[in-house]
Design a protein around this motif. Structure first.
Motif, PDB file in Angstrom:
ATOM      1  N   ARG A 547      -7.467   7.264  -3.031  1.00 54.57           N
ATOM      2  CA  ARG A 547      -7.365   7.090  -1.653  1.00 54.57           C
ATOM      3  C   ARG A 547      -8.205   6.201  -0.902  1.00 54.57           C
ATOM      4  NH1 ARG A 547      -7.688  12.978   0.171  1.00 54.57           N
ATOM      5  NH2 ARG A 547      -8.625  13.399  -1.790  1.00 54.57           N
ATOM      6  N   VAL A 548      -9.307   5.834  -1.569  1.00 57.81           N
ATOM      7  CA  VAL A 548     -10.150   5.057  -1.031  1.00 57.81           C
ATOM      8  C   VAL A 548      -9.807   3.501  -1.443  1.00 57.81           C
ATOM      9  CG1 VAL A 548     -12.339   3.674  -1.159  1.00 57.81           C
ATOM     10  CG2 VAL A 548     -12.218   6.061  -1.025  1.00 57.81           C
ATOM     11  N   SER A 549      -8.964   3.378  -2.368  1.00 64.22           N
ATOM     12  CA  SER A 549      -8.283   2.067  -2.719  1.00 64.22           C
ATOM     13  C   SER A 549      -6.997   2.006  -1.926  1.00 64.22           C
ATOM     14  CB  SER A 549      -7.850   2.236  -4.352  1.00 64.22           C
ATOM     15  OG  SER A 549      -7.499   1.047  -4.793  1.00 64.22           O
ATOM     16  N   LEU A 550      -6.201   3.027  -1.530  1.00 58.94           N
ATOM     17  CA  LEU A 550      -5.142   2.749  -0.813  1.00 58.94           C
ATOM     18  C   LEU A 550      -5.669   2.454   0.724  1.00 58.94           C
ATOM     19  CD1 LEU A 550      -2.169   3.052  -0.477  1.00 58.94           C
ATOM     20  CD2 LEU A 550      -2.258   5.536  -0.074  1.00 58.94           C
ATOM     21  N   ALA A 551      -6.803   3.170   1.026  1.00 57.47           N
ATOM     22  CA  ALA A 551      -7.176   2.848   2.475  1.00 57.47           C
ATOM     23  C   ALA A 551      -7.559   1.456   2.694  1.00 57.47           C
ATOM     24  CB  ALA A 551      -8.601   3.856   2.657  1.00 57.47           C
ATOM     25  N   ARG A 552      -8.267   0.678   1.379  1.00 49.64           N
ATOM     26  CA  ARG A 552      -8.301  -0.463   1.711  1.00 49.64           C
ATOM     27  C   ARG A 552      -7.279  -1.413   1.918  1.00 49.64           C
ATOM     28  NH1 ARG A 552     -12.513  -0.887  -3.514  1.00 49.64           N
ATOM     29  NH2 ARG A 552     -10.530  -0.744  -4.530  1.00 49.64           N
ATOM     30  N   ALA A 553      -6.056  -0.899   1.344  1.00 48.20           N
ATOM     31  CA  ALA A 553      -4.587  -1.660   1.587  1.00 48.20           C
ATOM     32  C   ALA A 553      -4.450  -1.405   3.141  1.00 48.20           C
ATOM     33  CB  ALA A 553      -3.755  -1.379   0.499  1.00 48.20           C
ATOM     34  N   VAL A 554      -4.248  -0.338   3.510  1.00 48.95           N
ATOM     35  CA  VAL A 554      -3.982   0.249   4.752  1.00 48.95           C
ATOM     36  C   VAL A 554      -4.609  -0.612   5.694  1.00 48.95           C
ATOM     37  CG1 VAL A 554      -3.579   1.967   6.451  1.00 48.95           C
ATOM     38  CG2 VAL A 554      -3.145   2.040   4.006  1.00 48.95           C
ATOM     39  N   TYR A 555      -6.089  -0.694   5.415  1.00 53.84           N
ATOM     40  CA  TYR A 555      -6.952  -1.174   6.507  1.00 53.84           C
ATOM     41  C   TYR A 555      -6.784  -2.693   6.655  1.00 53.84           C
ATOM     42  CZ  TYR A 555     -11.559  -0.946   9.117  1.00 53.84           C
ATOM     43  OH  TYR A 555     -12.449  -0.997  10.171  1.00 53.84           O
ATOM     44  N   ARG A 556      -6.463  -3.295   5.521  1.00 54.55           N
ATOM     45  CA  ARG A 556      -6.200  -4.794   5.445  1.00 54.55           C
ATOM     46  C   ARG A 556      -5.200  -5.146   6.590  1.00 54.55           C
ATOM     47  NH1 ARG A 556      -6.344  -9.457   5.733  1.00 54.55           N
ATOM     48  NH2 ARG A 556      -6.550 -11.160   4.395  1.00 54.55           N
ATOM     49  N   ASP A 557      -4.127  -4.469   6.895  1.00 57.48           N
ATOM     50  CA  ASP A 557      -3.280  -4.518   7.645  1.00 57.48           C
ATOM     51  C   ASP A 557      -2.110  -5.673   7.261  1.00 57.48           C
ATOM     52  OD1 ASP A 557      -1.351  -4.471   9.841  1.00 57.48           O
ATOM     53  OD2 ASP A 557      -2.444  -5.458  11.204  1.00 57.48           O
ATOM     54  N   ALA A 558      -2.036  -5.901   5.895  1.00 55.39           N
ATOM     55  CA  ALA A 558      -1.471  -7.117   5.288  1.00 55.39           C
ATOM     56  C   ALA A 558       0.191  -6.900   5.488  1.00 55.39           C
ATOM     57  CB  ALA A 558      -1.403  -6.772   3.773  1.00 55.39           C
ATOM     58  N   ASP A 559       0.876  -7.961   5.406  1.00 55.58           N
ATOM     59  CA  ASP A 559       2.047  -8.186   5.749  1.00 55.58           C
ATOM     60  C   ASP A 559       3.114  -7.488   4.635  1.00 55.58           C
ATOM     61  OD1 ASP A 559       1.637  -9.787   7.970  1.00 55.58           O
ATOM     62  OD2 ASP A 559       0.979 -11.357   6.477  1.00 55.58           O
ATOM     63  N   ILE A 560       2.939  -7.600   3.292  1.00 55.65           N
ATOM     64  CA  ILE A 560       3.771  -7.018   2.309  1.00 55.65           C
ATOM     65  C   ILE A 560       2.624  -6.409   1.213  1.00 55.65           C
ATOM     66  CG2 ILE A 560       4.912  -7.454   0.178  1.00 55.65           C
ATOM     67  CD1 ILE A 560       5.746 -10.217   1.434  1.00 55.65           C
ATOM     68  N   TYR A 561       3.163  -5.192   0.933  1.00 59.75           N
ATOM     69  CA  TYR A 561       2.239  -4.253   0.160  1.00 59.75           C
ATOM     70  C   TYR A 561       2.793  -4.077  -1.338  1.00 59.75           C
ATOM     71  CZ  TYR A 561      -0.681  -2.896   3.968  1.00 59.75           C
ATOM     72  OH  TYR A 561      -1.536  -3.076   5.123  1.00 59.75           O
ATOM     73  N   LEU A 562       2.009  -4.171  -2.223  1.00 61.51           N
ATOM     74  CA  LEU A 562       2.608  -3.778  -3.673  1.00 61.51           C
ATOM     75  C   LEU A 562       1.834  -2.655  -3.970  1.00 61.51           C
ATOM     76  CD1 LEU A 562       2.561  -7.194  -5.346  1.00 61.51           C
ATOM     77  CD2 LEU A 562       4.502  -6.065  -4.026  1.00 61.51           C
ATOM     78  N   LEU A 563       2.319  -1.388  -4.399  1.00 59.35           N
ATOM     79  CA  LEU A 563       1.532  -0.239  -4.385  1.00 59.35           C
ATOM     80  C   LEU A 563       1.765   0.270  -5.986  1.00 59.35           C
ATOM     81  CD1 LEU A 563       2.811   1.606  -1.168  1.00 59.35           C
ATOM     82  CD2 LEU A 563       0.705   0.291  -1.403  1.00 59.35           C
ATOM     83  N   ASP A 564       0.757   0.344  -6.627  1.00 61.37           N
ATOM     84  CA  ASP A 564       0.762   0.251  -8.094  1.00 61.37           C
ATOM     85  C   ASP A 564       0.435   1.819  -8.513  1.00 61.37           C
ATOM     86  OD1 ASP A 564       1.160   0.205 -10.885  1.00 61.37           O
ATOM     87  OD2 ASP A 564      -0.550  -1.437 -11.031  1.00 61.37           O
TER      88      ASP A 564
END
Length: 1307
Positions: A547-564
């Motif tokens: 969840r911390v790892s996923l939080a990094r992605a959400v927090y980044r507010d990126a344009d495209i998300y690759l969720l492994d």
């Protein structure tokens, strides 16, 4: 990012005046502090701006980039040597001016000394003119002594600082390169190699800069000395200089041999450190398999070859150092012999001026010049190794993001993608992959083990700019290597984990926390979102890491998300919450690619891509694929039937097949993260205080030899230096006798009886031969003893590390442990032996100077005693601070290696979030912290040296002027001997004292190694209590009032556990995180010693050896661990099985075909951590290990948590087939995998909450197990209840049938 230190003190050097800089007075406040108390990191001064890591690194990087461009144009390889020369030649040339002036003065001083001795030889020593001349010559000797001292320290201070700058800049470049390596390059290097580059190779720059200038100074100085000697003694000097000229090609040959040995040693050191890195990372698995001896043998073999090369290098170094001390004896001997045999009369002035001139050039020619050749040779090897590393391929450069106004309608499109792991492979890893993900669309990627699900993400990360210029800011929630769904954590504060990618905000927005279901977790952590995260996230559970790892992605507010596969480590309830609120909530407007094994989420996907064997076999929506007839649909029908007809009766076999797929949404994880109590953060590295104890020295020497050999070594040292002094004493006596003959002839005008030349030459030759012989033998024995000590201490430390409890590895980061095996062992292998030998020789020489001076001029003792007292006080005062600084230097070095190791583990995560610059900043901060300690280490040693040379200057001045004042009846030969010896004190005395301090500083490395060599060990591997060879026959396990804790200082994690696992019983173990599931397994394997009684087939586990116990229990761990080495060694490190057994085991787990496709099949070398296999394949190889062992007890530790449904199905089928006669304990991650077990053990709060058959447990609606089942959803709960009931009724039916058979038999 978190700063390493706050409020760093300004460096007083920057504001010091010229006098303070010359004599290092600006360090006085630090010495006062260090004398009063132990120095801490906060006492260190801020690194000077010109020494900052980022500044130095970027400068060298700029020159390297320019060289790469020029080399590309010229179609040649970029040369790192050329870059270093271009970057640093000007600053180093300026430093050389100090050395030139110093060496000129050094050559002039013997001439002044010779003129002074002539005064004592002259018949009239009382005339005012003669006395005035003598005083002027004496003043010249004293002034030259002081000038040389000042210039010497200026030169060495600046040159050592120059070496530090090159090292720091090179480390910056190496780390920057490591962050840029592509996947292909990562297969060509290892963590061990990179650690070795940063720990040993870059240190060569510190050493080479010390002696580099002597490569050109030495020939010029030799030429000047020859000219002076030709003037004073004629061609006889050529006989002595011939020895120098013979030594030069010999030293050149030594240099070439050193180069070869250094290159060979570096490769072996890389291999050893890489193996150590893998052993430490996988120590828990190694202990549970009982493989310590196999890995000990592996490391011992590499270490044996490494120490063989080191021993040869040490012998060469011993000959080198002996030649330095013995060459002057041979040179003087040959010069004197030729001089007297050609009819010349020997005089004290001629003899001792020649001795002093040879001594002046001896240091340069026979020590510094060979050292320069040796160090340049070693540095060139290190430069070549670093250059090879810098030539490795990098990932494609990432383009800057597009402006915000151009980011509308962001999409990702891949068309006919073909990619290779290795360009040399014939078959691509992925081919014919095409898909498009538009805004607000979710694409799901599924497929069996080894199908290439994660490769599109990897390829996107590396090549996104080339593939599609419209592609925007791609983002990954976890690292993207072969275990990319295992999130990587770095040792920062919790808040800093997401903040690495959006530094402008303060924390996660409340809606982001809620969408990740992490608010309660944050509150429970000590310090909340400011809680420290340990090395590799040691104090976070798997679900929290995800969840911390996923939080990094959400927090980044990126344009495209690759969720492994971010949902594999969390329970069904949390996973559903995250999927709905985060992936399909907060991120609903983004293009999303979800690689997953959780097939229950596929209905929400707009499109699904099915991969098999690297090819896209199907693409479409959930319904389209369901209707297409692809094999994929067979995995879904069971779910539909359950949802539509929950009451439908299924046969047990049908349901078993269903339970083996994760379609049933029964991924209820028994890791309720909100109940997790965070572990303690990583301990600070321990740092000892005070002087190095005598026992450390005793342990060091006793590790290398017995008392008899040590006594022989002491005797050889004494004999060598007695012969050394007696040779000069005999020369002085000879010159005095010749002077007496000359004076007699002058006064009487008669012809006295000439001296017996044969007698004097014979004795002189004998003493010279003895000095040379004892000198060489002494050094060879000395180096042999000390290198053996290094080997013995390494073996003890490694043996103890293997035997220490697992708790030690949880509290100590890999970098800290590797620091002992890399840097500290590097000191013990090469630098400490060399320093010890050097100090011993210098100490005995200084002792000889004092004894000779006292015999010639007894009154000098009145001066020597107070100067010696001042020296002892000064040394004691210095060491109080110096020891602490050296220990600080050692402890501030560890974060550099820890940061490197952590960065390499999470490399793809770092790249995906584009935070390379931030990690580079952190590495620079770590380097700057170490540079602060290193700078103080250099300057404090100079502080002492300047003051010691001041003491020597006083001694030399008093001796020189005292000889003139008390010249009555003094023998010119003895005066010449005393003065020529006294002037050697300058430089030599302070060098010897500093070497003694350096030994004490380096002995901190011995202390650190001994500390690890004496760690508390776990129980013996073997004991006298040995169960039968076929134990355990039945596999019954009993826990009787067991309490368990990982260490005495930690709370109990199992409390009063009493339970019986019957023979052949299949038991599922469930419970929330912290309930004690894994602790129960740890207690069974005795990873720490439990209280109470655990028995297996009647044998108490605490009475038998650990290997006897652990090798009789098979385990399939949650994290499959493979090691660098052959496939055969990974399956069977102890070589207990035949090839047929190995192939059969691989066939059982359906890995035979995959291994047969490898280039060398069973002998194929796996890459580091087995990264050339997928996660599922590695898990299957772990299953093959369990099959090979054929034990009666099998433990499965959440082994199917991170694999796809087919691999899960295969593992469950194999377990039910191959382990039917075994007792199986399964820690469950998916309830459907344990619902058909014979019994289920439910743990809660470290105690047994429930233990019975699944169906019986489900009848208790207040029970914890019933609540867990209900949380999986209505349909799944009904399905699980149905299976549990079916298993219960089948067992009752079988029991009745068995009773009937028994009754009929009795009739």
């Amino acid at each position: 990012m978190e700063a390493l230190r706050q409020d760093v003190k300004d460096n007083p050097f920057s504001k010091a005046n010229l006098f303070s800089k010359l004599f290092f007075c600006w360090l006085n406040p630090l010495f006062k502090t260090g004398y009063k108390r132990r120095l801490e990191q906060d006492d260190m001064y801020k690194v000077l701006p010109e020494d900052a890591s980022d500044r130095l690194g970027e400068e060298l990087q700029w020159y390297w980039d320019q060289e790469v461009k020029l080399a590309t144009k010229a179609q040649r390889q970029p040369e790192l040597t050329r870059v270093i020369v271009k970057c640093y030649w000007k600053s180093n040339a300026r430093i050389g001016v100090y050395l030139v002036i110093q060496e000129v003065i050094k050559v002039i001083q013997p001439v002044l000394l010779g003129k002074l001795i002539e005064y004592f030889e002259s018949p009239d020593t009382t005339g005012p003119t003669a006395i005035h001349k003598a005083y002027w010559y004496a003043a010249g000797v004293c002034l030259s002594t002081i000038s040389m001292a000042i210039l010497h320290h200026l030169y060495f201070y600046h040159v050592q600082r120059a070496g530090m700058k090159i090292r720091v800049a090179m480390c910056h470049m190496i780390y920057r390169k490591a962050l840029s390596l592509n996947n292909m390059a990562l297969t060509k290097t290892t963590t061990g190699q990179i650690v070795n580059l940063l720990s040993n190779d870059v240190n060569k720059f510190d050493e080479v800069t010390l002696y580099l200038h002597f490569l050109w100074i030495a020939p010029l100085e030799a030429a000047l000395v020859i000219i002076l000697l030709m003037y004073w003694i004629g061609p006889s000097c050529l006989a002595g200089m011939a020895v120098f000229f013979v030594l030069i090609p010999v030293q050149a040959m030594f240099g070439r041999v050193f180069s070869r040995l250094r290159a060979d040693t570096a490769i072996l050191t890389d291999d050893r450190i890489r193996t150590m890195n893998e052993v430490i990372a996988g120590i828990r698995v190694i202990k549970m398999y009982g493989w310590e001896e196999a890995f000990a043998a592996l490391v011992d073999e590499v270490r044996r070859m490494e120490i063989s090369k080191i021993m040869k290098s040490s012998y060469l170094r011993g000959l080198n150092m002996a030649s330095f001390f013995m060459a002057s004896k041979l040179i003087i001997f040959l010069t004197v012999c030729v001089y007297v045999l050609t009819g010349n009369r020997l005089s004290s002035s001629i003899a001792f001026m020649a001795v002093s001139l040879y001594s002046a050039v001896r240091l340069t020619i026979t020590l510094f010049f060979p050292f320069a050749i040796e160090k340049v040779s070693e540095a060139l090897i290190s430069i070549q190794r670093i250059q090879n590393f810098l030539h490795l391929d990098e990932v494609a450069p990432q383009h800057l993001e597009l402006p915000a106004e151009e980011k509308k309608d962001c999409m990702m499109k891949i068309q006919d993608l073909v990619c290779y792991w290795d360009k040399m492979q014939e078959a691509p890893t992925l081919q014919n992959v095409s898909f498009t993900v538009r805004p607000d669309q979710l694409l799901a990627v599924i497929g069996p083990v080894g199908s290439g699900k994660r490769h599109p993400g990897r390829d996107e990360s590396a090549k996104r700019c080339r593939q599609n210029p419209r592609r925007r800011d791609l983002h990954f929630p976890a690292a993207l290597d072969s275990t990319r769904h295992r999130p990587k954590q770095h040792p920062f504060r919790q808040r800093a984990q997401p903040l690495q990618v959006r530094p402008s905000a303060e924390s996660l927005r409340p809606e982001e926390r809620l969408s990740l279901d992490s608010a309660q977790d944050m509150e429970l952590l000590p310090g909340g979102d400011l809680a420290s995260v340990g090395d590799r996230g040691a104090n976070l559970s798997g679900g929290q890491k995800a969840r911390v790892s996923l939080a990094r992605a959400v927090y980044r507010d990126a344009d495209i998300y690759l969720l492994d596969d971010p949902l594999s480590a969390v329970d069904a309830e949390v996973g559903k919450h995250i999927f709905e609120e985060c992936i399909c909530g907060l991120l609903r407007d983004k293009p999303r690619v979800l690689v997953t094994h959780q097939l229950q989420y596929l209905k929400a996907a707009h499109e699904i891509v099915v991969l098999k064997e690297g090819q896209m076999v199907a693409k479409g929506s959930y319904r389209e694929l369901q209707n297409s007839g692809v094999d994929f649909t067979s995995l879904l029908k069971e779910e539909d039937s359950q949802e539509e007809r929950p009451g439908t009766t299924l046969t047990l076999s049908d349901k078993s097949m269903s339970s083996m797929s994760s379609l049933s949404a029964s991924c209820y994880s028994l890791m309720d993260e909100t109940c997790t109590a965070a572990a303690q953060p990583t301990e600070e590295e321990r740092r000892t205080q005070g002087a190095i104890g005598l026992q450390i020295y005793v342990k060091y020497f006793r590790a290398g030899a017995n008392f008899l050999v040590l006594f022989l070594l002491m005797l050889l040292n004494v004999l060598a230096h007695v012969a050394f002094v007696l040779q000069d004493w005999w020369l002085a006596h000879w010159a005095s006798e010749q002077q007496h003959v000359n004076v007699t002839q002058f006064h009487n005008g008669s012809f006295p009886v000439p001296l017996d030349l044969d007698l004097y030459l014979s004795v002189y030759a004998g003493l010279t031969g003895a000095a040379v012989l004892f000198g060489f033998v002494r050094n060879l024995v000395f180096f042999n003893v000390l290198v053996n000590s290094a080997q013995t201490l390494h073996n003890r430390m490694f043996g103890t590390i293997l035997r220490t409890p697992v708790h030690f590895f949880q509290n100590n980061p890999i970098g800290r442990i590797l620091n002992r095996f890399s840097k500290d062992m590097g000191f013990l292998d090469s630098m400490l032996p060399c320093t010890f030998v050097d100090f011993t020789q210098v100490f005995l020489q200084v002792l000889g100077v004092v004894i000779v001076s006292a015999i010639v001029m007894p009154w000098i003792l009145y001066l020597f005693v107070p100067l010696f007292v001042v020296f002892l006080c000064l040394r004691h005062y210095y060491l109080q601070t110096s020891r602490d600084i050296k220990r600080l230097e050692a402890t501030t070095r560890s974060p550099v290696f820890s940061h490197l190791s952590t960065s390499l583990q999470g490399l793809s995560t770092i790249r995906a979030f584009k935070v390379q610059w931030r990690f580079q900043e952190m590495f620079d901060d770590c380097q700057d912290l170490h540079s602060e300690a290193w700078f103080l280490f250099l300057t404090t040693s100079r502080w002492l040296a300047v003051r010691l040379d001041g003491i020597c200057s006083i001694f030399i001045s008093v001796t020189t002027f005292g000889c003139i004042y008390f010249n009555d009846d003094m023998d010119p030969g003895k005066i010449g001997l005393a003065l020529s010896y006294a002037v050697t004190l300058i430089g030599m005395f302070q060098w010897g004292v500093r070497q003694s301090a350096e030994i004490e500083n380096m002995m901190t490395s011995v202390e650190r190694v001994v500390e690890y060599a004496e760690l508390k060990s776990e129980a013996p591997w073997e004991t006298d209590t040995k169960p039968p060879p076929d134990w355990p026959k039945r596999g019954s396990i009993t826990f009787d009032s067991v309490n368990f804790s990982y260490s005495a200082s930690e709370p109990l994690v199992l409390k009063d556990l009493t339970v019986v696992f019957k023979s052949k019983e299949k038991v599922g173990i469930v419970g929330r995180t912290g309930a004690g599931k894994s602790s129960l397994i740890s207690a069974l394997f005795r990873l720490a010693e439990p209280e109470g009684k655990i028995t297996i087939d009647g044998f108490r586990t605490s009475d038998i050896g650990l290997h006897t116990l652990r090798q009789k229990i098979s385990i399939i761990p949650q994290d499959p661990v493979l090691f660098t080495g052959t496939m055969r060694k990974n399956l069977d490190p102890l070589s207990q099985h035949t090839d047929e057994d190995l192939w059969n085991a691989l066939r059982e787990v359906q890995m035979k075909a995959a291994v047969e496709e490898l280039p060398s099949k069973m002998e194929t070398l796996l890459t580091e951590s087995g990264s050339n296999f997928s996660m599922g394949q590695r898990q299957l190889l772990c299953l093959a290990r369990a099959i090979l062992r054929k034990n009666r007890i099998l433990v499965i530790d959440e082994a199917t948590a991170n694999v796809d449904p087919r691999t899960d199905s295969l593992i469950q089928q194999t377990i039910r087939g191959k382990f039917q006669e075994c007792t199986v304990l399964t820690i469950a991650h998916r309830l459907n995998t344990i619902i058909d077990c014979d019994r289920i053990l439910v743990l809660d709060a470290s105690k047994i909450h429930e233990y019975d058959e699944p169906y019986v447990l489900l009848q208790n609606h207040q029970g914890l197990f019933y609540q867990m089942v209900q949380q999986t959803g209505q349909a799944e709960a009904a399905s699980l209840l149905h299976v549990a009931k079916q298993v219960y009724e089948n067992k009752k039916r079988e029991a009745r049938h068995l009773q009937d058979v028994v009754f009929e038999t009795s009739l």
